[in-house]
Every structure is written in structure tokens, then in C-alpha cells.
Design a protein around this motif. Sequence first.
Motif, PDB file in Angstrom:
ATOM      1  N   MET A  63      12.947  15.080  -2.403  1.00 28.15           N
ATOM      2  CA  MET A  63      12.234  16.353  -2.559  1.00 28.15           C
ATOM      3  C   MET A  63      11.556  16.411  -3.920  1.00 28.15           C
ATOM      4  SD  MET A  63      11.171  19.306  -1.542  1.00 28.15           S
ATOM      5  CE  MET A  63      12.084  20.040  -0.202  1.00 28.15           C
ATOM      6  N   ARG A  64      12.242  16.006  -4.951  1.00 29.62           N
ATOM      7  CA  ARG A  64      11.640  16.011  -6.296  1.00 29.62           C
ATOM      8  C   ARG A  64      10.417  15.108  -6.348  1.00 29.62           C
ATOM      9  NH1 ARG A  64      16.592  16.144 -10.717  1.00 29.62           N
ATOM     10  NH2 ARG A  64      17.355  18.187 -10.086  1.00 29.62           N
ATOM     11  N   ASP A  65      10.524  13.936  -5.760  1.00 33.84           N
ATOM     12  CA  ASP A  65       9.391  13.012  -5.732  1.00 33.84           C
ATOM     13  C   ASP A  65       8.209  13.627  -4.995  1.00 33.84           C
ATOM     14  OD1 ASP A  65      10.922  11.151  -7.118  1.00 33.84           O
ATOM     15  OD2 ASP A  65      11.370   9.943  -5.338  1.00 33.84           O
ATOM     16  N   TRP A  66       8.473  14.250  -3.842  1.00 29.97           N
ATOM     17  CA  TRP A  66       7.404  14.868  -3.062  1.00 29.97           C
ATOM     18  C   TRP A  66       6.734  15.987  -3.869  1.00 29.97           C
ATOM     19  CZ3 TRP A  66       6.576  19.823  -1.178  1.00 29.97           C
ATOM     20  CH2 TRP A  66       5.485  19.948  -0.312  1.00 29.97           C
ATOM     21  N   VAL A  67       7.542  16.846  -4.479  1.00 28.00           N
ATOM     22  CA  VAL A  67       6.995  17.957  -5.273  1.00 28.00           C
ATOM     23  C   VAL A  67       6.160  17.419  -6.432  1.00 28.00           C
ATOM     24  CG1 VAL A  67       7.583  19.886  -6.808  1.00 28.00           C
ATOM     25  CG2 VAL A  67       8.757  19.633  -4.621  1.00 28.00           C
ATOM     26  N   ASN A  68       6.670  16.422  -7.149  1.00 24.78           N
ATOM     27  CA  ASN A  68       5.921  15.856  -8.274  1.00 24.78           C
ATOM     28  C   ASN A  68       4.589  15.269  -7.819  1.00 24.78           C
ATOM     29  OD1 ASN A  68       7.667  16.534 -10.370  1.00 24.78           O
ATOM     30  ND2 ASN A  68       8.958  14.747  -9.991  1.00 24.78           N
ATOM     31  N   THR A  69       4.565  14.636  -6.657  1.00 25.10           N
ATOM     32  CA  THR A  69       3.321  14.094  -6.125  1.00 25.10           C
ATOM     33  C   THR A  69       2.345  15.226  -5.809  1.00 25.10           C
ATOM     34  OG1 THR A  69       4.398  12.144  -5.232  1.00 25.10           O
ATOM     35  CG2 THR A  69       2.291  12.744  -4.256  1.00 25.10           C
ATOM     36  N   GLN A  70       2.859  16.311  -5.237  1.00 27.13           N
ATOM     37  CA  GLN A  70       2.005  17.461  -4.913  1.00 27.13           C
ATOM     38  C   GLN A  70       1.410  18.074  -6.177  1.00 27.13           C
ATOM     39  OE1 GLN A  70       1.258  18.539  -1.612  1.00 27.13           O
ATOM     40  NE2 GLN A  70       2.139  16.513  -1.370  1.00 27.13           N
ATOM     41  N   ILE A  71       2.207  18.158  -7.221  1.00 25.35           N
ATOM     42  CA  ILE A  71       1.738  18.727  -8.489  1.00 25.35           C
ATOM     43  C   ILE A  71       0.678  17.817  -9.108  1.00 25.35           C
ATOM     44  CG2 ILE A  71       2.392  19.293 -10.866  1.00 25.35           C
ATOM     45  CD1 ILE A  71       5.151  20.168  -9.676  1.00 25.35           C
ATOM     46  N   ARG A  72       0.981  16.512  -9.181  1.00 28.74           N
ATOM     47  CA  ARG A  72       0.031  15.565  -9.784  1.00 28.74           C
ATOM     48  C   ARG A  72      -1.301  15.528  -9.042  1.00 28.74           C
ATOM     49  NH1 ARG A  72       4.602  12.454 -10.542  1.00 28.74           N
ATOM     50  NH2 ARG A  72       4.203  11.212  -8.706  1.00 28.74           N
ATOM     51  N   SER A  73      -1.266  15.698  -7.734  1.00 34.64           N
ATOM     52  CA  SER A  73      -2.499  15.641  -6.947  1.00 34.64           C
ATOM     53  C   SER A  73      -3.259  16.971  -6.978  1.00 34.64           C
ATOM     54  CB  SER A  73      -2.184  15.276  -5.492  1.00 34.64           C
ATOM     55  OG  SER A  73      -1.524  16.351  -4.844  1.00 34.64           O
ATOM     56  N   GLY A  74      -2.651  17.996  -7.567  1.00 35.40           N
ATOM     57  CA  GLY A  74      -3.302  19.303  -7.621  1.00 35.40           C
ATOM     58  C   GLY A  74      -3.105  20.137  -6.374  1.00 35.40           C
ATOM     59  N   GLU A  75      -2.288  19.650  -5.442  1.00 32.87           N
ATOM     60  CA  GLU A  75      -2.048  20.376  -4.196  1.00 32.87           C
ATOM     61  C   GLU A  75      -1.045  21.517  -4.370  1.00 32.87           C
ATOM     62  OE1 GLU A  75      -2.437  19.086  -0.601  1.00 32.87           O
ATOM     63  OE2 GLU A  75      -3.839  17.505  -1.113  1.00 32.87           O
ATOM     64  N   MET A  76      -0.262  21.470  -5.455  1.00 36.66           N
ATOM     65  CA  MET A  76       0.751  22.497  -5.697  1.00 36.66           C
ATOM     66  C   MET A  76       0.727  22.878  -7.171  1.00 36.66           C
ATOM     67  SD  MET A  76       4.898  22.294  -5.111  1.00 36.66           S
ATOM     68  CE  MET A  76       4.793  22.094  -3.345  1.00 36.66           C
ATOM     69  N   SER A  77       0.825  24.170  -7.421  1.00 34.43           N
ATOM     70  CA  SER A  77       0.900  24.640  -8.807  1.00 34.43           C
ATOM     71  C   SER A  77       2.342  24.555  -9.288  1.00 34.43           C
ATOM     72  CB  SER A  77       0.405  26.083  -8.901  1.00 34.43           C
ATOM     73  OG  SER A  77       1.345  26.961  -8.294  1.00 34.43           O
ATOM     74  N   LEU A  78       2.522  24.626 -10.592  1.00 34.74           N
ATOM     75  CA  LEU A  78       3.880  24.633 -11.141  1.00 34.74           C
ATOM     76  C   LEU A  78       4.643  25.862 -10.654  1.00 34.74           C
ATOM     77  CD1 LEU A  78       3.282  23.387 -14.787  1.00 34.74           C
ATOM     78  CD2 LEU A  78       4.352  22.151 -12.910  1.00 34.74           C
ATOM     79  N   ASP A  79       3.953  26.997 -10.549  1.00 36.05           N
ATOM     80  CA  ASP A  79       4.614  28.207 -10.046  1.00 36.05           C
ATOM     81  C   ASP A  79       5.106  28.011  -8.615  1.00 36.05           C
ATOM     82  OD1 ASP A  79       4.329  29.617 -12.394  1.00 36.05           O
ATOM     83  OD2 ASP A  79       2.504  30.659 -11.748  1.00 36.05           O
ATOM     84  N   ASP A  80       4.278  27.388  -7.776  1.00 40.89           N
ATOM     85  CA  ASP A  80       4.678  27.147  -6.390  1.00 40.89           C
ATOM     86  C   ASP A  80       5.822  26.147  -6.286  1.00 40.89           C
ATOM     87  OD1 ASP A  80       2.817  28.931  -5.377  1.00 40.89           O
ATOM     88  OD2 ASP A  80       1.326  27.381  -4.924  1.00 40.89           O
ATOM     89  N   SER A  81       5.984  25.299  -7.302  1.00 37.90           N
ATOM     90  CA  SER A  81       7.039  24.277  -7.252  1.00 37.90           C
ATOM     91  C   SER A  81       8.419  24.833  -7.604  1.00 37.90           C
ATOM     92  CB  SER A  81       6.700  23.123  -8.188  1.00 37.90           C
ATOM     93  OG  SER A  81       6.888  23.487  -9.542  1.00 37.90           O
ATOM     94  N   ARG A  82       8.469  26.000  -8.210  1.00 32.29           N
ATOM     95  CA  ARG A  82       9.749  26.537  -8.699  1.00 32.29           C
ATOM     96  C   ARG A  82      10.850  26.604  -7.644  1.00 32.29           C
ATOM     97  NH1 ARG A  82       8.243  31.919 -11.398  1.00 32.29           N
ATOM     98  NH2 ARG A  82      10.478  32.198 -11.186  1.00 32.29           N
ATOM     99  N   PRO A  83      10.613  27.149  -6.448  1.00 27.62           N
ATOM    100  CA  PRO A  83      11.721  27.197  -5.482  1.00 27.62           C
ATOM    101  C   PRO A  83      12.160  25.818  -5.020  1.00 27.62           C
ATOM    102  CG  PRO A  83       9.688  27.990  -4.468  1.00 27.62           C
ATOM    103  CD  PRO A  83       9.411  27.798  -5.931  1.00 27.62           C
TER     104      PRO A  83
END
Length: 156
Positions: A63-83
Amino acid sequence: MIALSKKVDAMRVDAGTSYIHTGQRLQASAADHSATSFSAALAETQKEGTMQADFTNMTRQDMRDWVNTQIRSGEMSLDDSRPFMAMTMKIPVGGGQGGELPAESDGTRYDFTQKVRDGIQGAHSRNDETSLKMLESAMQIIQRHQGQAIGIDIRA
């Protein structure tokens, strides 16, 4: 500083492949932090060269890897990653081990979709509108990405 270098080494990606997968994670030895054997481990988990996101069966590190990939690609904001990041934390009840248990050494698989459902139910019961909105957004993200390809092996 040592923990930071280990984290950076764990994020190296072999060209043409994604390091995120829902199968086995590569466990590098302390002496070898290279990504050379990663593609071999990744190939074992692939079906027909494509890997898919499965939030019902992921480790905390997946899950952490997936979230980090989403953040790096710009698909997810840091705020959206919090939960998502909060769901990947595991802290012993007694706190005797000095804080969070490392995700990279925990092979336990979780149903993160159910974790979000449980969180939504808890937020409803507490009348916690802030958490409710955050978790509902997380559920929409999960539903949008469930089953989507998260990596393709383009090697012959």
C-alpha cells in the motif's frame, strides 16, 4: 540517516517494470540493497506480464509503495494520501518497541477496502465529519483503482 538510505534503496525500480505488486515482495539482504534481483522476484508475481491493484489483499508495504507511486506521478495529493498512510501504520498497543513496526518486514496481507469501510462506520458513529469526508474520498480512490494495471513487464 541510515533508515533514509535504506528507504531510498528500496525504491529503486528496474526499467520497464513497476515495483508495486500484490504478490511477494523482494526481501533484500542487509548486505545487498541492489535492485538487480527485483525483476526476477517481480516476474514470479505477474500473470501475462500485467500486475493489478488489489486493495483487498495487500501488505502495508504494498500500500505504501502504491501511494508513493500515485503521489510521484501527480495522481494523488499529499492530503489525499493521509488516510492511506494512516492505514499502513502498525503500532504495538503497549508501545514497548519504540513506535511503529516496520512495514517492509511485515508480510501480513490486509483488506484495505474493509479498513476504509470500518473507518467510515466509525466516523459516522462519532459524528466526525472531517474523518468521514477523508475516508469517503479514500474509498472513491480505491474503487477507481481496484483491478487497474499497476505495472507491465515489457521484456521479451
